[in-house]
Write an enzyme that holds these catalytic residues in place. Sequence first.
Site: not given
Length: 245
Positions: A98, A116, A152, A191, A215
């Site tokens: 992530q 991500h 652009c 988490s 964790n």
Amino acid sequence: MEAPGWLREAWRICVLTGAGISTDSGIPDYRGPQGVWTRDPEAEKLVTLSWYLRDPEIRRRSWLLRRDLATADVRPNPGHAALADLERQGRLRALLTQNIDGLHQAAGSTGVLELHGTVHQVVCTRCGHRLPIGDVLARVDAGDPDPACPVCGGVLKTATVYFGEALDAEVVDAAARAAADCDVFLAVGTSLGVHPAAGLVDVAAASGARVVIVNAEPTPYDGLADLVVREPIGTALPVLLAAAR
């Protein structure tokens, strides 16, 4: 730390990492007790697409934050190195993250699935043009607080998934296939509160994999896990994986 026999015997380990694995490298997490969004909920606006697109001041703040992070002395830590070593052993089914910091690749891991996105590239929200973030930060340093797309003129953003954006379907599908095809699913420094990434634990468990969670804080999946490790990741993960060799 003693590793269970099933972990020592595992040869198809799928790993999911979150912000917690990078805190020992000096990158703060987001949702922990001292996380960026815990201490300053307003900071979420910097990575919320609707706010980012409509508010030039949000974009200016965001680019300054990206510049500060890019100039920080951030390096992979022993946790990243342990996972790169797991790949060299031939026991890594897939490394899913992530995180957007690229520290797994810097530690030597290959084929990382970045759920991500990555902070090392920038994309135009209008035409999709991509360029290295260094090119854009150089413009910020030169006095352009809100650089526009050089092709652009559209709004530029880092090639990361903001709130309000969908994850890349191909990356998510590849991650789900890996989770369904492993004998151990190892969640590190996450988490497990954000989907669809958190749902990969369900996919792995439903396919018969053992689940390991490393964790600092409790997660919604601790009750499902076969092993939960609460010790600091930078020290606990290398010890755990060394014991599992």
